[in-house]
Design an enzyme around this catalytic site. Sequence first.
Site, short mmCIF file in Angstrom:
data_model
loop_
_atom_site.label_atom_id
_atom_site.label_comp_id
_atom_site.label_asym_id
_atom_site.label_seq_id
_atom_site.Cartn_x
_atom_site.Cartn_y
_atom_site.Cartn_z
N ASP A 68 113.56 98.15 -67.90
CA ASP A 68 114.09 97.65 -69.15
C ASP A 68 114.32 98.75 -70.17
OD1 ASP A 68 111.32 98.15 -69.66
OD2 ASP A 68 110.86 96.07 -69.25
N ASP A 137 100.76 87.32 -71.75
CA ASP A 137 101.33 85.98 -71.58
C ASP A 137 101.99 85.79 -70.22
OD1 ASP A 137 103.52 87.61 -71.87
OD2 ASP A 137 104.29 86.65 -73.69
N HIS A 139 104.26 87.86 -68.80
CA HIS A 139 105.62 88.37 -68.64
C HIS A 139 105.65 89.62 -67.75
CE1 HIS A 139 104.80 91.04 -72.27
NE2 HIS A 139 105.42 91.89 -71.48
N GLU A 144 110.11 87.15 -70.99
CA GLU A 144 109.11 86.40 -71.73
C GLU A 144 108.93 85.00 -71.14
OE1 GLU A 144 107.42 88.06 -73.64
OE2 GLU A 144 108.53 89.30 -75.05
#
Length: 262
Positions: A68, A137, A139, A144
């Site tokens: 990314d 979380d 990801h 996300e």
Amino acid sequence: MAEVLIVKTQEEAGAIYAQAVGEAIKANPKLVLGLATGSTPHAAYQALAKKVKDEGIDVSQVRGFALDEYAGLDPEHPESYHSVIRREVVEPVGLNPELINVPNGALETLPHAGADYDAAIEAAGGVDIQILGIGTDGHIGFNEPGSSLASPTRMKTLTEQTRIDNARFFDGDLSQVPTHCITQGVGTIMKARHLILLAFGEGKADAVAASVEGPVTSICPASALQMHPHATFIVDEAAASKLQYAQYYAWVAQNKPEWQKL
């Protein structure tokens, strides 16, 4: 089910990664590596750099694709992933920078940057070994919660928690953390031939448990790894602390046949 290896230290995890990658490069000098950023892969990259140096492994033809990049951040900014990959992977390991690819986060090219990147990965023959971290979380990359498990590389809006988590790389100033990114999608990541996910610390325990033993759901993007034919979780004892079957995973690892590699 993904393979789960529970280790004592990050250095032990890094050594396992380096052994797998080093042997793979020897077998295929044009290996394609998937590269992640953040603090989690540091020990793995350090171990790989040492192995390459100690064993004189030729990495001149190794290719790489980063997961990314922040949108709108100058590639020369010290916290752009162009800079981080160069500083923490390319230079220590001795990779050829011309063979290392990072998504183009320029705002003017975002509408087609994802498709361009996926096409480049495909043209290279696909990623052989992809290293992954995991967010609190669940990801992976910047996918996300709620990201499609079939998603391609595309622009994403970062959650406030992710921006808060990453503010430490921007002198603790949340206002400096971009709000958007371009990231390999879960679908893109799942095309890699071998996925190696690293997780350390109690703060990752819930995410690891949900990814390994919970339902496969877009709310926990890393849970998609349950569906991958060759996925390996390497986690320390703290990150493994909420796994219901931790003892079984340890038993499997202890009784793994010698011929069955990572």
